[in-house]
Design a protein around this motif. Structure first.
Motif, PDB file in Angstrom:
ATOM      1  N   GLY A  25       0.799  -1.226   0.000  1.00 47.89           N
ATOM      2  CA  GLY A  25       0.000   0.000   0.000  1.00 47.89           C
ATOM      3  C   GLY A  25       0.825   1.265   0.000  1.00 47.89           C
ATOM      4  N   GLY A  26       2.013   1.197   0.583  1.00 50.97           N
ATOM      5  CA  GLY A  26       2.946   2.317   0.575  1.00 50.97           C
ATOM      6  C   GLY A  26       2.397   3.599   1.169  1.00 50.97           C
ATOM      7  N   ALA A  27       2.858   4.712   0.607  1.00 58.75           N
ATOM      8  CA  ALA A  27       2.517   6.032   1.132  1.00 58.75           C
ATOM      9  C   ALA A  27       1.024   6.310   1.075  1.00 58.75           C
ATOM     10  CB  ALA A  27       3.278   7.104   0.360  1.00 58.75           C
ATOM     11  N   ALA A  28       0.363   5.844   0.012  1.00 65.13           N
ATOM     12  CA  ALA A  28      -1.071   6.109  -0.128  1.00 65.13           C
ATOM     13  C   ALA A  28      -1.867   5.486   1.014  1.00 65.13           C
ATOM     14  CB  ALA A  28      -1.570   5.578  -1.471  1.00 65.13           C
ATOM     15  N   GLU A  29      -1.422   4.341   1.483  1.00 66.46           N
ATOM     16  CA  GLU A  29      -2.140   3.631   2.537  1.00 66.46           C
ATOM     17  C   GLU A  29      -1.995   4.315   3.887  1.00 66.46           C
ATOM     18  OE1 GLU A  29      -2.620  -0.878   2.255  1.00 66.46           O
ATOM     19  OE2 GLU A  29      -1.131  -0.632   3.845  1.00 66.46           O
ATOM     20  N   SER A  30      -0.873   5.009   4.097  1.00 67.58           N
ATOM     21  CA  SER A  30      -0.643   5.659   5.384  1.00 67.58           C
ATOM     22  C   SER A  30      -1.651   6.768   5.649  1.00 67.58           C
ATOM     23  CB  SER A  30       0.782   6.221   5.451  1.00 67.58           C
ATOM     24  OG  SER A  30       0.977   7.233   4.479  1.00 67.58           O
ATOM     25  N   ARG A  31      -2.291   7.299   4.595  1.00 62.77           N
ATOM     26  CA  ARG A  31      -3.269   8.377   4.776  1.00 62.77           C
ATOM     27  C   ARG A  31      -4.512   7.908   5.515  1.00 62.77           C
ATOM     28  NH1 ARG A  31      -2.648   9.224  -1.032  1.00 62.77           N
ATOM     29  NH2 ARG A  31      -4.840   8.616  -1.205  1.00 62.77           N
ATOM     30  N   TYR A  32      -4.759   6.593   5.523  1.00 56.77           N
ATOM     31  CA  TYR A  32      -5.952   6.058   6.175  1.00 56.77           C
ATOM     32  C   TYR A  32      -5.641   5.456   7.546  1.00 56.77           C
ATOM     33  CZ  TYR A  32      -7.563   6.346   1.338  1.00 56.77           C
ATOM     34  OH  TYR A  32      -7.864   6.785   0.077  1.00 56.77           O
ATOM     35  N   CYS A  33      -4.410   5.655   7.999  1.00 54.83           N
ATOM     36  CA  CYS A  33      -3.987   5.033   9.253  1.00 54.83           C
ATOM     37  C   CYS A  33      -4.606   5.745  10.452  1.00 54.83           C
ATOM     38  CB  CYS A  33      -2.463   5.078   9.340  1.00 54.83           C
ATOM     39  SG  CYS A  33      -1.816   4.667  10.962  1.00 54.83           S
TER      40      CYS A  33
END
Length: 360
Positions: free
Chosen positions: A212-220
C-alpha cells in the motif's frame, strides 16, 4: 547522588548497545529490580524506539548537510572520500546488500520490539528452496513491525530464509544513512533490485514489500482497516515473472500506535498532501505519539500497544514471463487470501467479528 550516578551508568550502557558492545552491561543492569526506579526498563525501551525513528528520519538529511558544509572547509576531503565511495559502491544495495550481523542483532532492537509488544506469528512454513514476496499490510505511519533485524526472531521461525525489507530508493542516496540501511538488510524497492534478489541470488530469499505504501498511510487511524491494493499489481507481476510465491502478512495493531488527523477527501489539505506525495514519494501526515519521558505528553514515540504480524500461507504459482490475463487472476487470489487471513485471526487480537477489511 546515587541515583544520578546509576542513571549515568545506564546511559553509558545504552550508548554501548548502539555501538554493538554493551549488551552484557545493559542486560546486567536491567536484570536488577531497582526499587527506586520501577520504570527503568520501560525508559530504555522508549530510548531504543526513539533512536530508530531518529536514525531513519533525520540521520540521512543531517549527514547530507554536514557533508555539504565540510565541502567548504579544510575537511573537504571527507566529503570527497564519501562521494567517491558512494559512486564506487553504488551497486551494492541493488545486489542483495552487505549485511552486518552485529547490526541486525543489536540488543537495542530487542528493547524496540518490547516497547510495542511486537510479535511475529508463523502460520505456515517457508521452504528454503523457494523465493518469496511477502506483502506487508497495513503500512501505518511507519510500518513499525516491518523490521529488517532479528528482534522478531525471523530466522529462527523461518530457517534458511533471508529477509530483505524494501524501502524507498531515495533513502540510499544519502551518505552514512545508506551504510546503516544496507548493513541492516534493507534494499531499494525498484524492479532491478528485486529481480536480482529473486532470480540471481539463489533461493531462500524473502522480499518484504509494503504494497500500500505512502497512499495507505493516509488512512492510518485507530480501528480502521483500509488497504490500498486494488490497483497495485506490480508485485504480482514481479512474482509471476520470477516464480516467487506470494505471502500475505497482516499486522494487527499497526494502525493503533499513532493518532493521526485524517484529512477530508476533496479538501485543500488533502490535495496538498497528495501533491507532496507525488513529489516526495511519501505522504506527509499529521500525527502524534507519546513523549520521550512521559506517555501523557506529545511526541514521536509510538504508543505502547501490541502489534501482531501474522504471516499467511504461501501462494505457489508457475513462472510466466509476460503475464497478462493471469495477472488479474492471481491478484484476485492474493486479495482473497489476505481477506481470509484477516477474518481468521481478527478475533484473536481484540477485534470484533463484524470488523471487515476494506480494500481500495
Amino acid at each position: 547522588m546515587f541515583n544520578i550516578v546509576v542513571f549515568k551508568a545506564i546511559l553509558v550502557a545504552y550508548t554501548s548497545v548502539l555501538r554493538g558492545t554493551g549488551s552484557v552491561i545493559l542486560s546486567a543492569l536491567l536484570s536488577v529490580r531497582w526499587a527506586w526506579c520501577p520504570r527503568l526498563e520501560k525508559q530504555v525501551q522508549v530510548f531504543s524506539v526513539m533512536q530508530s525513528i531518529v536514525s531513519f528520519l533525520i540521520m540521512g538529511p543531517i549527514c547530507s548537510v554536514v557533508m555539504l558544509y565540510l565541502l567548504w572547509t579544510d575537511l573537504w576531503c571527507v566529503t570527497a572520500s564519501c562521494t567517491i565511495w558512494l559512486f564506487y559502491d553504488w551497486n551494492t544495495q541493488t545486489r542483495a546488500g552487505r549485511r552486518v550481523s552485529c547490526v541486525r542483532n543489536w540488543t537495542a532492537w530487542t528493547y524496540y520490539r518490547d516497547n510495542d509488544c511486537i510479535r511475529l506469528i508463523k502460520t505456515h512454513n517457508l521452504l528454503p528452496n523457494r523465493n518469496y514476496i511477502l506483502g506487508y499490510h497495513p503500512h501505518g505511519i511507519g510500518a513499525l513491525s516491518l523490521s529488517p533485524t532479528e528482534s522478531n526472531g525471523f530466522s529462527a521461525k523461518f530457517p534458511g530464509i533471508t529477509p530483505f525489507v524494501a524501502t524507498l530508493a531515495g533513502n540510499f542516496h544519502m551518505p552514512l544513512a545508506r551504510e546503516y540501511l544496507v548493513s541492516a538488510g534493507v534494499c531499494p524497492v525498484n524492479r532491478a533490485t528485486l529481480e536480482f534478489i529473486l532470480s540471481c541470488n539463489g533461493t531462500g530469499n524473502a522480499v518484504i514489500i509494503s504494497v500500500g505504501g505512502a497512499a495507505e498511510s493516509r488512512y492510518c487511524t485507530l480501528g480502521v482497516h483500509c488497504m490500498t491494493l486494488k490497483n497495485r499489481k506490480g508485485f504480482v507481476k514481479l512474482a509471476l515473472s520470477n516464480r516467487a510465491d506470494l505471502v500475505p502478512v497482516y499486522s494487527f495493531g499497526e494502525n493503533d500506535v499513532y493518532k493521526q488527523l485524517i484529512l477530508n477527501e476533496g479538501s485543500w489539505w488533502r490535495l496538498i498532501q497528495r501533491r507532496l506525495q507525488k513529489i516526495l514519494g511519501f505522504a506527509p501526515c499529521v500525527f502524534q505519539g507519546r513523549g520521550l519521558f512521559s506517555p501523557d505528553t506529545w511526541g514521536l514515540v509510538p504508543f505502547s500497544k501490541p502489534i501482531n504480524s501474522v504471516v499467511g500461507k504461501p501462494m505457489e504459482k508457475p513462472k510466466i514471463s509476460s503475464p497478462s490475463q493471469e495477472l488479474n487472476h492471481y491478484h484476485a487470489m492474493y486479495m482473497s487470501s489476505l481477506t481470509q487471513l484477516f477474518d481468521k485471526h481478527k478475533t484473536h487480537f481484540e477485534l470484533r467479528e463484524e470488523d471487515v477489511l476494506v480494500i481500495h
